[in-house]
Design a protein around this motif. Structure first.
Motif, PDB file in Angstrom:
ATOM      1  N   ARG A  10       0.853  -1.202   0.000  1.00  0.00           N
ATOM      2  CA  ARG A  10       0.000   0.000   0.000  1.00  0.00           C
ATOM      3  C   ARG A  10       0.882   1.242   0.000  1.00  0.00           C
ATOM      4  NH1 ARG A  10      -4.026  -1.778   4.765  1.00  0.00           N
ATOM      5  NH2 ARG A  10      -4.725   0.372   4.623  1.00  0.00           N
ATOM      6  N   PHE A  11       0.277   2.385  -0.229  1.00  0.00           N
ATOM      7  CA  PHE A  11       0.997   3.657  -0.324  1.00  0.00           C
ATOM      8  C   PHE A  11       2.152   3.529  -1.318  1.00  0.00           C
ATOM      9  CE2 PHE A  11       3.710   7.197   1.339  1.00  0.00           C
ATOM     10  CZ  PHE A  11       2.790   8.186   1.122  1.00  0.00           C
ATOM     11  N   LEU A  13       3.862   4.772  -4.535  1.00  0.00           N
ATOM     12  CA  LEU A  13       3.818   6.084  -5.200  1.00  0.00           C
ATOM     13  C   LEU A  13       4.424   6.073  -6.602  1.00  0.00           C
ATOM     14  CD1 LEU A  13       4.827   8.410  -2.216  1.00  0.00           C
ATOM     15  CD2 LEU A  13       2.555   7.725  -2.933  1.00  0.00           C
ATOM     16  N   GLN A  14       4.994   4.932  -6.981  1.00  0.00           N
ATOM     17  CA  GLN A  14       5.723   4.968  -8.247  1.00  0.00           C
ATOM     18  C   GLN A  14       5.173   4.015  -9.292  1.00  0.00           C
ATOM     19  OE1 GLN A  14       9.914   4.835  -7.093  1.00  0.00           O
ATOM     20  NE2 GLN A  14       9.724   7.048  -6.986  1.00  0.00           N
ATOM     21  N   ILE A  19      -1.913   7.880  -5.375  1.00  0.00           N
ATOM     22  CA  ILE A  19      -1.496   6.936  -4.335  1.00  0.00           C
ATOM     23  C   ILE A  19      -2.120   5.592  -4.658  1.00  0.00           C
ATOM     24  CG2 ILE A  19      -1.759   6.377  -1.887  1.00  0.00           C
ATOM     25  CD1 ILE A  19      -1.793   9.489  -1.450  1.00  0.00           C
ATOM     26  N   ASP A  74      -7.616   1.330   1.240  1.00  0.00           N
ATOM     27  CA  ASP A  74      -7.067   2.673   0.994  1.00  0.00           C
ATOM     28  C   ASP A  74      -7.914   3.490   0.027  1.00  0.00           C
ATOM     29  OD1 ASP A  74      -5.071   2.572   2.780  1.00  0.00           O
ATOM     30  OD2 ASP A  74      -3.449   2.184   1.362  1.00  0.00           O
ATOM     31  N   PHE A  77      -7.756   7.153  -0.097  1.00  0.00           N
ATOM     32  CA  PHE A  77      -6.534   7.768  -0.609  1.00  0.00           C
ATOM     33  C   PHE A  77      -6.417   7.704  -2.136  1.00  0.00           C
ATOM     34  CE2 PHE A  77      -5.700   6.636   3.764  1.00  0.00           C
ATOM     35  CZ  PHE A  77      -5.187   7.815   4.246  1.00  0.00           C
TER      36      PHE A  77
END
Ligand code: SF4
Lengths: 254, 669
Positions: A10-11, A13-14, A19, A74, A77
């Protein structure tokens, strides 16, 4: 229905816009010597011993229900552009097992992205085209004979690219710089040609670090020792690509 | 025994020795020391005086040494504290407070005197009048530039309300220095952007102020507040409690901010000083630019602003019992404990609950063979928790506070009483809590290896725990490796944690009703190291005396989104409002490579509903190198529990906790 995964991150970013939650599928049909996720290659669970000497295993089976629950944790997000990315290994090898989830999430308007080598049966790709929003396509070796050394098939790759384009799908290229394999004069020339014939919306280039050494050791395999190229070379390539009017960035994993 | 202690504490010898040790310890722990050790001792011996008895405030303020007026340091304002002179302390002193600075902006000292009839407060106010005259004379006798302007400020303060922006700043500095001088600690500064705004607007409209001048004035103001850094530090260097609260919300949930909000955040980032510190109130309507600006400051490693989420906090404060208007006007005690600006005398750090202690007691007292499930263990734990919390509360009831006339004069009261006698509009108190993550991880570890996998019996495990896992390193490492429940939002840890929090809430509410005084608790605490030292080994693989968990943070690499989900799902209802900080270690590269996404993350995290959040942006490699080569990093600033401090000035154990957490966050440990 179940899928074989090695990790859910999770989280992330790439791996696409916003997100994201990246789902790493276990099992890959290629054998890139520089692979930084060696635990994702074999399509079955693998035992290893951790630092304390405890027996552990790479890979776990995950039901689609559980996977969906994990992805939706998530959801707040994802707002706007984020969502889920299927990566691996080669996620699309297992697509038949999770196409129902892809359809489900598509209905829920969760942005979906797949990171693929595209050297997979075309039917696996066509199946997801109506539902998956983003495509990150790996660019590896663009010479038929050389490509076979990593067990790849350039013809299928180009065919799949053609299909992506025919369906008006935008895609991002991801290009690992590996001396002697992807970074040769011949391959860079071929890459620039590819950019002309199948232009992406964006190109990401990155150095291969020897970060996976420990994982190779745990798996009892020999690690690939890449000679990392100086940033300047990456920047030069970035500039060349940008001069063709294509957005290019150097990604650094952190 | 207690009586004896009080008598000894009251002796002149004790007062001086204590004050000397107190000063010397603080002085020695800062890296930039103005004087050599002997010089410092000599200065202390020459200047020290502890005032007691009748007229002590008048005597104090007529004899404190005033700083020489140096034009380089004092360009627009004057600020002076004499660290060696103070007031006799026998009982606990009120501190951790934010007074209502609007009193001194909207009234003159003489007006305040005319409105107050209580003799101690009148004595202090009269002493302040005398003190301001002393300063005025000192300025007039000096060669300082702009001396007429300076002098006028100190004359006007006695007779008129503040008229301009600069004058308002000088008045805040003056009252602030006086409070420190009286021996109170951790003095908050309040919502300065809101408080100063009318003066800023008026001066601008009248053409007396432009943005560049405002920035220059605020810079000097903040730099002066940073003075006496060694003296202001409390438990640790940097722990000064000088907190400025920025931003806010209205009743409709609109976000409130102004040009000064922006200026304060920017200047704090420019000055790169650990103190004063800022807390930014946020809500889901906050403009993206404010978060971007804050991230610039945070990214420099300052660890501030701490974000406090109005969407969650205001509701909970109202639910607790504050009026809507007051809840909207919350600030925090020194770090993160919400209370009402200028209306609260609440001591939100009055005591500490260590959740691990009742678990240890249970393990020693109970017949462990009779515990057959995690549920039974939890129920027994809750029983021990109740007894323990009551003990803590009973001990607190015995605390006595010293009269605090200077604070009482600047805090809104419901009657004429001093705040030590419940005179303030709000005089509840708060406790911090620590060790919840260790208890949750321990219980879930036991559940797994004793009740589910049946690898060990509880008695066996207990034998090893009592021996501090000596000769059982493998077991200890295994427990540590397993103890990653806390912080994950998949339900197991949340269920146990919320049960424990609810129990603590229930006990406190009952007690609070019985004594007719509000009591709050929160999930953040400065005690993770000190409380850890009082604990034996625990089943999360923690050895005896090792630190406990820090605020709401994970002891492993965990997605920040997951941690926020977890924190937002913790039961912070009812009395659990005394600060609930999500504390994150962040590798600078993550922000550098993904700035825009990180800004989005903060905004979305506000929507998800964290209570409070702070970030330490620093790489483990930097922290390790700085520990080994302090001289290379004189300016490295880190976030400690709720304040920012120079890394080099921290005790080694605090550095070690930061290093360990940075490594865990990077997935290396
Ligand atoms: S395609 Fe990707 S996962 Fe498969 S071997 Fe190559 S680098 Fe590894």
């Amino acid at each position: 229905m179940k899928v074989l995964l090695s990790n859910i991150q999770r989280f992330s970013l790439q791996d696409g816009p916003g997100i994201r939650t990246t789902v790493f599928f276990k099992g890959c049909n290629l054998r890139c010597p520089w692979c930084s996720n060696p635990e994702n290659i074999l399509p079955y669970m693998e035992k290893y011993f951790d630092d304390v000497g405890e027996e552990k295993q790479f890979g776990f089976e995950c039901s689609l229900g559980d996977l969906k629950e994990e992805i939706l944790r998530d959801q707040v997000f994802y707002q706007g552009k984020g969502g889920v990315t299927y990566s691996g290994g080669e996620a699309l090898l297992q697509v038949e097992n999770f196409i129902s989830l892809i359809k489900d999430l598509s209905q829920m308007k969760i942005n979906q992205c797949v990171e693929t080598s595209l050297m997979i049966p075309t039917k696996n790709l066509t199946m997801i085209l109506p539902y998956v929003d983003e495509y990150i396509v790996d660019v590896k070796i663009l010479n038929s004979d050389e490509c076979k050394k990593i067990q790849g098939d350039l013809q299928i790759y180009l065919e799949n690219l053609r299909i992506l384009r025919a369906h008006k799908k935008e895609f991002t290229y991801r290009f690992p710089i590996v001396t002697g394999y992807t970074y040769t004069k011949q391959n860079i020339d071929a890459l620039l040609e590819l950019l002309k014939s199948y232009p992406p919306v964006k190109m990401e280039i990155f150095n291969i670090h020897n970060l996976a050494e420990k994982k190779y050791q745990m798996l009892g395999r020999r690690a690939f020792n890449n000679k990392e190229l100086p940033d300047e070379i990456l920047r030069n390539l970035q500039l060349k690509i940008e001069n063709m009017g294509i957005e290019a960035s150097i990604i650094k994993y952190a | 025994m207690q009586k004896m202690k009080t008598i000894i504490k009251g002796t002149i010898l004790f007062q001086y020795v204590h004050h000397y040790i107190w000063c010397f310890k603080r002085y020695m722990r800062v890296q930039n020391r103005e004087y050599g050790n002997w010089q410092f001792i000599f200065r202390y011996l020459r200047n020290a005086h502890i005032f007691m008895g009748k007229n002590k405030y008048r005597k104090l303020f007529s004899s404190v040494t005033l700083e020489e007026l140096d034009s380089k340091k004092y360009k627009h304002f004057y600020y002076s504290i004499d660290p060696f002179k103070t007031i006799k302390k026998v009982n606990r002193m009120f501190g951790n407070l934010t007074i209502d600075y609007s009193f001194i902006l909207n009234y003159s000292l003489n007006e305040m005197l005319s409105m107050d009839t209580e003799c101690d407060r009148r004595e202090v106010l009269q002493a302040l009048v005398g003190y301001s005259k002393r300063i005025s004379k000192k300025i007039s006798d000096s060669q300082v530039l702009n001396k007429n302007i300076f002098q006028t400020y100190f004359e006007q303060i006695c007779v008129e309300k503040a008229k301009g922006f600069a004058e308002a700043l000088q008045r805040i500095l003056f009252i602030n220095q006086c409070i420190w001088q009286c021996g109170h600690r951790l003095i908050g500064l309040g919502r300065l952007d809101a408080l100063l705004y009318p003066f800023y607007v008026k001066d601008k409209e009248e053409g007396k102020l432009d943005d560049a001048t405002a920035e220059m004035l605020l810079k000097e103001f903040l730099a002066l507040l940073h003075e006496y850094y060694w003296f202001k530090g409390d438990v640790l260097s940097g722990d000064t409690g000088q907190i400025i609260v920025l931003g806010g919300s209205d009743t409709k949930g609109n976000y409130l901010y102004n040009e000064l909000t922006v200026l304060f955040i920017k200047i704090i980032g420019d000055l790169m000083l650990p103190d004063p510190k800022i807390l930014l109130r946020v809500n889901k309507n906050i403009p993206k630019e404010i978060i971007e600006l804050s991230l610039n400051t945070i990214e420099k490693g300052l660890g501030e602003p701490l974000f406090a989420n109005d969407d969650v906090i205001v509701k909970k404060l109202i639910n607790y019992g504050y009026s809507i208007d007051d809840a909207l006007n919350y600030v925090t005690s020194a770090c993160w404990e919400p209370f009402i600006e200028g209306k609260s005398s609440e001591q939100n750090n009055a005591g500490s609950i260590n959740y691990l202690l009742p678990l240890q007691k249970l393990l020693i007292k109970e017949n462990l063979t009779l515990i057959n499930s995690a549920d039974e263990l939890e129920q027994k734990y809750l029983f021990y928790l109740e007894k323990y919390v009551l003990e803590v509360l009973n001990a607190l009831e015995k605390c006595k506070y010293q009269k605090a006339p200077i604070l009482s004069a600047f805090i809104r009261r419901k009657n004429q009483e001093d705040i030590s006698n419940n005179g303030a509009i709000y005089s509840d108190y708060g406790l911090t809590t620590v060790g919840l993550s260790n208890v949750v991880n321990s219980i879930l570890n036991i559940n797994k290896i004793v009740f589910q996998e049946q690898k060990y019996t509880l008695q066996e495990l207990e034998k090893y725990r009592r021996k501090n896992f000596i000769n059982n390193e493998r077991l200890c490492l295994m427990l540590k490796d397993m103890a990653k429940w806390w912080g994950h939002d998949d339900g197991a840890a949340l269920k146990v944690a919320n049960q424990i929090i609810s129990k603590a809430n229930e006990v406190i509410l009952d007690y609070s009703k019985a004594i007719e005084k509000g009591i709050k608790i929160g999930l953040s605490s400065p005690d993770y190291i000190t409380a850890g030292k009082r604990c034996d080994a625990s089943y999360d693989g923690r050895k005896k005396k090792e630190p406990l968990g820090v605020h709401i943070s994970a002891s492993c690499s965990i997605a920040y989104t997951e941690l926020i989900n977890f924190a937002a799902s913790l039961n912070t209802e009812r009395v659990n409002i005394n600060g609930n900080v999500v504390d994150m270690m962040i590798n600078p590269l993550i922000i550098k490579n993904n700035r825009e996404k990180f800004v989005d993350f903060i905004i979305l995290a506000i929507q998800r509903g964290f209570y409070e959040m702070q970030m330490n942006v620093v790489a483990s490699t930097t922290l390790i190198d700085a520990k080994n080569n302090p001289a290379k990093y004189p300016d490295l600033i880190v976030r400690v529990w709720g304040f920012s401090a120079y890394y080099n000035e921290l005790p080694e154990e605090y550095k070690d906790v930061l290093i360990k957490r940075a490594l865990q966050n990077e997935g290396v440990a």
